[in-house]
Each structure stands twice: as structure tokens, then as C-alpha cells.
Enzyme design. Structure first.
Site, PDB file in Angstrom:
ATOM      1  N   TYR A  33      -3.484   5.036   0.980  1.00 59.90           N
ATOM      2  CA  TYR A  33      -2.754   5.542  -0.169  1.00 59.90           C
ATOM      3  C   TYR A  33      -3.043   4.702  -1.401  1.00 59.90           C
ATOM      4  O   TYR A  33      -3.594   3.614  -1.318  1.00 59.90           O
ATOM      5  CB  TYR A  33      -1.245   5.563   0.118  1.00 59.90           C
ATOM      6  N   LYS A 147      -5.746  -0.490   1.974  1.00 62.66           N
ATOM      7  CA  LYS A 147      -4.412  -0.021   1.588  1.00 62.66           C
ATOM      8  C   LYS A 147      -3.975   1.067   2.572  1.00 62.66           C
ATOM      9  O   LYS A 147      -3.926   2.264   2.259  1.00 62.66           O
ATOM     10  CB  LYS A 147      -4.408   0.469   0.144  1.00 62.66           C
ATOM     11  N   GLU A 180       0.981 -12.973   0.403  1.00 63.67           N
ATOM     12  CA  GLU A 180       1.395 -12.091  -0.693  1.00 63.67           C
ATOM     13  C   GLU A 180       2.772 -11.537  -0.384  1.00 63.67           C
ATOM     14  O   GLU A 180       3.343 -11.795   0.683  1.00 63.67           O
ATOM     15  CB  GLU A 180       0.395 -10.946  -0.869  1.00 63.67           C
ATOM     16  N   LEU A 205      -4.181  -7.742  -0.088  1.00 61.84           N
ATOM     17  CA  LEU A 205      -4.663  -6.593  -0.834  1.00 61.84           C
ATOM     18  C   LEU A 205      -5.026  -7.076  -2.238  1.00 61.84           C
ATOM     19  O   LEU A 205      -4.209  -7.717  -2.905  1.00 61.84           O
ATOM     20  CB  LEU A 205      -3.582  -5.515  -0.914  1.00 61.84           C
TER      21      LEU A 205
END
Length: 287
Positions: A33, A147, A180, A205
Site C-alpha cells: 500500500y 510497504k 522506527e 521503511l
């Protein structure tokens, strides 16, 4: 006005938009996505988002559902139909509908879904107050650069943050280093004024906003380093912030039970947010 979605070639009222129960996105989270923000009527970093979508699809061996030109047209129509001036576009591609078996199906047609919704940007007062993050163990798979739809560890982490009155959770690897957030990249500013964010590899990411911030930092003459940093280093930092397509640059003023700096948003963080908004309004945006 009814929201309008796009599902496999059709624009539909949001309440009527459905996919098949054997879509592999539903059965296996076998898909990817992107989220593109519309700000003042323009999409921010559209090309980078679509480039990353292409990369994620290649890594999972999922075919492109439509051409790049067709996809850009669909996105613009979704924005127009939903009258989005400030909002987000959610774009999802799965391997498609097939009999529920683990190996890739031979002839499945990839499924594509787009939705749009308006968002309200936080006030300057909220930004200056900053947000709290907590630290949690990173339990995700080893290809975080893709992702993927498989977000259950992120959801669990975000729920823990909510339960502790925090906005975000920073995930920590087996070496005690922050990777993250559950839906954002993590940044700190050292006591000497150096900007630090983790190196973009399979561990995180590589956010489009992250990339734009690095470009802005270089342009503004802000020294930065891409490397890992520990929880202890983060808590001792002069400033900290998160970045994502939806949060832009959002100052972090508390990590777990420790206030960062004087407990208010730092000068560098606020400056970068201002520069990013200026960028979004100019060369970063497309109609």
C-alpha cells in the site's frame, strides 16, 4: 457528500466498495500500500510514492494492476470526486483473488483499491507542545523496506502507545537500537546539533518524507548522519521528532518517562517542519 472509492476499474460509493473474500490481501496480507497526502489541493511527493509502490510490487513479484499513467489519472479522479483539498489517498494493491493456497497463483489478476478522506492538520500550539513516544520491542519481519499490508506488529505497538497516553511507539531492535515508529521514521538532534536518523536498509521503511527532509537539511546546511542510535542516546538528545506523510515533521518532547530538552518543541524541529511545509506548497507538490 458520499465518499467515493475505486475498486478494480470501478468508482463506487464507499459503502458499496467491496473485494472478494478470497482476495489474497484479505487471506494472507499478500499486498502492498501507499498513502499520499493532499495538502492545499496538491499531492506531496507523488512520484516518490509511486516509485516506492513499484519497488514494493517488484520485491513481492506482484504485477502492476494498471500503468503508471492510468494510476495517476485514477488518483486525480478520486481526489476530484471526493473534493479533497487537505486529506489523504490510500492506495492498495494485492496479488488478487485465488484459491486459498500459500504458493503464488499462476493467473490471478492483481486487485487495486483507492480511497480518499479529508484530514485536519494540527494547530501550531499542538505542534509546539510536541508528542510523547514510548519504546517497545521490534517484533516485525526482516523486510521492513517493503510497504506490506502485514501491519499487525505495528498495530499492537500503536495500541500500547495509546494505552500509555502516547502518540507513537518507537521500536527497538535486538541490539537496543531504535529502528522506527509504528507508522513513522524516528529522528534525534544531538547536543552538538547533529541530525541523526537510522540508515535506510531492510530494517526500516525509507519514508518519502524522510527523503525530503534529508534533501532539505542538505539545502539548509544542517549536518546529518544516517546511523542507528540507542534509547539512551535518544533520551539524552537535545531534540527529537517523527516524520511521515501524514505527520510531516512532528516534534517529540517525551520518550517513555523522560522529557526531551526542556519539554517543548526544539528550534531545529520546528524549522524543518516549516521548511517542509514550504517545500510541500512548492516543488514537492503536484496537482
Amino acid at each position: 457528500m458520499s465518499r467515493i472509492a475505486y475498486v478494480n476499474g470501478r468508482f463506487l460509493r464507499h459503502s458499496y466498495a467491496t473485494v472478494h473474500i478470497e482476495d489474497r490481501g484479505y487471506q494472507f496480507a499478500d499486498g502492498v500500500y501507499e498513502v499520499i497526502v493532499v495538502y492545499n489541493g496538491m499531492m506531496i511527493d507523488e512520484v516518490m510514492h509511486l516509485d516506492r509502490l513499484d519497488c514494493s510490487l517488484r520485491e513481492l513479484c506482484i504485477r502492476q494492476p494498471v500503468s503508471r499513467a492510468a494510476l495517476r489519472s485514477i488518483i486525480r479522479e478520486i481526489i476530484r470526486l471526493n473534493k479533497i483539498k487537505c486529506g489523504l489517498i490510500y492506495l492498495q494493491v494485492t496479488r488478487g483473488v485465488a484459491k486459498r493456497e500459500h504458493p503464488f497463483p499462476n493467473k490471478a489478476q492483481p486487485s487495486i483499491v483507492l480511497t480518499a478522506k479529508p484530514i485536519t492538520m494540527p494547530s501550531q500550539k499542538t505542534i509546539e507542545a510536541g508528542v510523547k513516544v514510548i519504546t517497545i520491542e521490534d517484533i516485525r519481519w526482516k523486510r521492513r523496506d517493503i510497504k506490506s499490508l502485514a501491519l499487525l506488529p505495528n498495530i499492537i505497538g500503536r495500541q500500547k502507545a495509546k494505552e500509555q497516553g502516547a502518540f507513537e511507539a518507537w521500536q527497538v531492535d535486538e541490539n537496543g537500537k531504535i529502528t522506527e515508529g509504528t507508522s513513522s521514521n524516528a529522528w534525534i538532534v544531538t547536543q552538538s546539533g547533529a541530525l541523526i536518523t537510522r540508515t535506510a536498509n531492510h530494517d526500516i521503511l525509507n519514508g518519502t518524507t524522510r527523503l525530503s527532509i534529508l534533501k532539505l537539511a542538505k539545502r539548509l546546511g544542517i549536518k546529518y548522519t544516517e546511523r542507528s542510535f540507542s534509547i539512551e542516546e535518544a533520551k539524552a538528545a537535545r531534540e527529537a521528532f517523527i516524520s511521515s506523510a501524514t505527520t510531516f515533521v512532528t516534534p517529540v518532547t517525551q520518550i517513555d518517562d523522560v522529557l526531551i530538552g526542556d519539554g517543548r518543541a526544539g528550534i531545529l524541529s520546528l524549522g524543518l517542519r516549516g521548511s517542509y511545509i514550504e517545500y510541500a506548497n512548492q516543488q514537492g507538490g503536484t496537482i
